[in-house]
Motif scaffolding. Structure first.
Motif, PDB file in Angstrom:
ATOM      1  N   TYR A  33      -0.667  -4.661  -3.313  1.00 22.72           N
ATOM      2  CA  TYR A  33      -0.447  -3.458  -4.117  1.00 22.72           C
ATOM      3  C   TYR A  33      -1.412  -3.491  -5.296  1.00 22.72           C
ATOM      4  CZ  TYR A  33       2.302  -6.417  -7.326  1.00 22.72           C
ATOM      5  OH  TYR A  33       2.706  -7.399  -8.196  1.00 22.72           O
ATOM      6  N   ALA A  34      -1.521  -2.367  -5.978  1.00 19.05           N
ATOM      7  CA  ALA A  34      -2.405  -2.269  -7.132  1.00 19.05           C
ATOM      8  C   ALA A  34      -1.635  -1.699  -8.314  1.00 19.05           C
ATOM      9  CB  ALA A  34      -3.606  -1.374  -6.820  1.00 19.05           C
ATOM     10  N   VAL A  35      -2.044  -2.102  -9.506  1.00 19.11           N
ATOM     11  CA  VAL A  35      -1.512  -1.527 -10.736  1.00 19.11           C
ATOM     12  C   VAL A  35      -2.601  -0.642 -11.326  1.00 19.11           C
ATOM     13  CG1 VAL A  35      -0.553  -1.985 -13.020  1.00 19.11           C
ATOM     14  CG2 VAL A  35      -0.075  -3.563 -11.123  1.00 19.11           C
ATOM     15  N   LEU A  36      -2.292   0.628 -11.514  1.00 15.42           N
ATOM     16  CA  LEU A  36      -3.269   1.575 -12.024  1.00 15.42           C
ATOM     17  C   LEU A  36      -3.411   1.434 -13.539  1.00 15.42           C
ATOM     18  CD1 LEU A  36      -2.282   4.702  -9.905  1.00 15.42           C
ATOM     19  CD2 LEU A  36      -3.824   2.831  -9.328  1.00 15.42           C
ATOM     20  N   LYS A  37      -4.480   2.030 -14.078  1.00 14.15           N
ATOM     21  CA  LYS A  37      -4.750   1.905 -15.506  1.00 14.15           C
ATOM     22  C   LYS A  37      -3.623   2.476 -16.364  1.00 14.15           C
ATOM     23  CE  LYS A  37      -8.777  -0.148 -15.804  1.00 14.15           C
ATOM     24  NZ  LYS A  37     -10.024   0.549 -16.115  1.00 14.15           N
ATOM     25  N   ASP A  38      -2.876   3.454 -15.821  1.00 15.83           N
ATOM     26  CA  ASP A  38      -1.774   4.022 -16.600  1.00 15.83           C
ATOM     27  C   ASP A  38      -0.478   3.231 -16.448  1.00 15.83           C
ATOM     28  OD1 ASP A  38      -0.977   4.626 -14.044  1.00 15.83           O
ATOM     29  OD2 ASP A  38      -1.000   6.799 -14.280  1.00 15.83           O
ATOM     30  N   GLY A  39      -0.538   2.095 -15.740  1.00 15.26           N
ATOM     31  CA  GLY A  39       0.625   1.241 -15.588  1.00 15.26           C
ATOM     32  C   GLY A  39       1.437   1.510 -14.341  1.00 15.26           C
ATOM     33  N   ALA A  40       1.146   2.589 -13.629  1.00 13.68           N
ATOM     34  CA  ALA A  40       1.891   2.911 -12.413  1.00 13.68           C
ATOM     35  C   ALA A  40       1.539   1.938 -11.297  1.00 13.68           C
ATOM     36  CB  ALA A  40       1.593   4.339 -11.977  1.00 13.68           C
ATOM     37  N   THR A  41       2.478   1.747 -10.379  1.00 16.20           N
ATOM     38  CA  THR A  41       2.259   0.888  -9.220  1.00 16.20           C
ATOM     39  C   THR A  41       1.913   1.736  -8.003  1.00 16.20           C
ATOM     40  OG1 THR A  41       3.849  -0.730 -10.061  1.00 16.20           O
ATOM     41  CG2 THR A  41       3.272  -0.886  -7.732  1.00 16.20           C
ATOM     42  N   SER A  42       0.905   1.317  -7.276  1.00 13.53           N
ATOM     43  CA  SER A  42       0.505   2.030  -6.065  1.00 13.53           C
ATOM     44  C   SER A  42       1.547   1.843  -4.968  1.00 13.53           C
ATOM     45  CB  SER A  42      -0.836   1.481  -5.564  1.00 13.53           C
ATOM     46  OG  SER A  42      -0.650   0.161  -5.047  1.00 13.53           O
ATOM     47  N   ASP A  43       1.280   2.411  -3.805  1.00 13.31           N
ATOM     48  CA  ASP A  43       2.097   2.084  -2.636  1.00 13.31           C
ATOM     49  C   ASP A  43       2.024   0.572  -2.403  1.00 13.31           C
ATOM     50  OD1 ASP A  43       2.632   4.722  -2.288  1.00 13.31           O
ATOM     51  OD2 ASP A  43       1.233   5.019  -0.627  1.00 13.31           O
ATOM     52  N   VAL A  44       3.124  -0.003  -1.957  1.00 14.16           N
ATOM     53  CA  VAL A  44       3.162  -1.430  -1.625  1.00 14.16           C
ATOM     54  C   VAL A  44       3.023  -1.561  -0.108  1.00 14.16           C
ATOM     55  CG1 VAL A  44       4.521  -3.548  -1.680  1.00 14.16           C
ATOM     56  CG2 VAL A  44       4.599  -1.951  -3.620  1.00 14.16           C
ATOM     57  N   ILE A  45       2.019  -2.328   0.311  1.00 13.87           N
ATOM     58  CA  ILE A  45       1.764  -2.541   1.739  1.00 13.87           C
ATOM     59  C   ILE A  45       2.322  -3.896   2.143  1.00 13.87           C
ATOM     60  CG2 ILE A  45       0.020  -2.603   3.541  1.00 13.87           C
ATOM     61  CD1 ILE A  45       0.175   0.074   2.024  1.00 13.87           C
ATOM     62  N   VAL A  46       3.217  -3.904   3.109  1.00 19.21           N
ATOM     63  CA  VAL A  46       3.809  -5.145   3.613  1.00 19.21           C
ATOM     64  C   VAL A  46       3.660  -5.170   5.131  1.00 19.21           C
ATOM     65  CG1 VAL A  46       5.915  -6.526   3.807  1.00 19.21           C
ATOM     66  CG2 VAL A  46       5.475  -5.223   1.714  1.00 19.21           C
TER      67      VAL A  46
END
Length: 254
Positions: free
Chosen positions: A151-164
């Motif tokens: 997953y990624a954390v965006l510059k605004d603090g939001a979390t992207s989709d989580v890939i499992v």
């Protein structure tokens, strides 16, 4: 191989890269220095004789893979691998290359990609927890690999989709890979990296990457410049009347 043969092989490898130099330069991103990139590519061919022979036999596939590597702005042999197989050369972006492209977009602050082992503690409840919880004995025997996530954390603090993805799902990806049967394939040399790459490739479909993000940003800027109305002229001072100017009507000079 004799010293003369080595000298001829080295010359041919250098020429093979140099003759396509102009093509590489045209597609390399502006932050990459062509001279340095060409030297790295030449050095890769000199170190890997199997790759050099495949490139000499099939320069077309070599050019295609190297152009893809150049277009992405990745480093051949490091963040981008060239694998000879069946008389052709296949280009493979390393998982670190995918991460680099995500960071280059300028929209992402953190990228997380990990392999989960049988001995790890892993919890992920979609809709309940924002991000996976993963605990492991990083320096002990963690058991077999059982899955991977990213997953990624965006510059605004939001979390992207989580890939499992589970082991079975990753094995399906490996089964359709053209290079998996080759001894030089990253699937066989660095399986943990390929597991990470599998989830990172899925993640890359949902977050900005270098080329995509910059192109969209440029288009948005250009569109705003075209659509913006012309700036209104500065207001002129009001003409004084017979009673003299009113203070509120003064317009300061710039």
């Amino acid at each position: 191989m004799s010293q003369i043969s080595n000298a001829i092989a080295t010359r041919d490898e250098g020429n093979l890269v140099q003759q396509y130099r102009a093509d590489f330069t045209q597609v390399l991103p502006s932050h990459i220095k062509p001279d340095q990139w060409v030297r790295v590519a030449t050095g890769l061919l000199r170190r890997n004789q199997d790759l050099a022979r495949a490139a000499q036999r099939n320069p077309g596939s070599f050019l295609a893979a190297m152009l893809d590597c150049a277009r992405l702005g990745l480093e051949p042999g490091d963040t981008y691998h060239l694998v000879p197989m069946g008389g052709e050369i296949t280009g493979i972006t390393d998982y670190t290359g995918l991460v680099e492209l995500m960071y280059r977009s300028g929209a992402i602050s953190t990228v997380i990609a990990q392999v989960v082992h049988a001995g790890d503690e892993f919890t992920w409840e979609p809709g309940v927890t924002e991000r996976p919880q993963h605990k492991a004995n990083w320096f002990g025997d963690r058991g077999d690999m059982v899955g991977a996530y990213a997953y990624a954390v965006l510059k605004d603090g939001a979390t992207s989709d989580v890939i499992v993805r589970s082991r079975a799902e990753i094995e399906k990806v490996k089964a359709v890979s053209k290079t998996a049967k080759s001894g030089a394939s990253p699937w066989n040399q660095w399986p943990d990296r390929m597991w990470k790459k599998t989830v990172l490739r899925e993640l890359a479909k949902t977050v900005p990457t270098s080329a995509e993000y910059r192109t969209l940003q440029t288009q948005a800027t250009d569109a705003a410049a075209v659509q913006a109305p012309p700036a209104a002229p500065a207001a002129l001072p009001a003409a004084p009347d017979d009673e003299g100017p009113i203070d509120a009507e003064f317009v300061d000079e710039p």
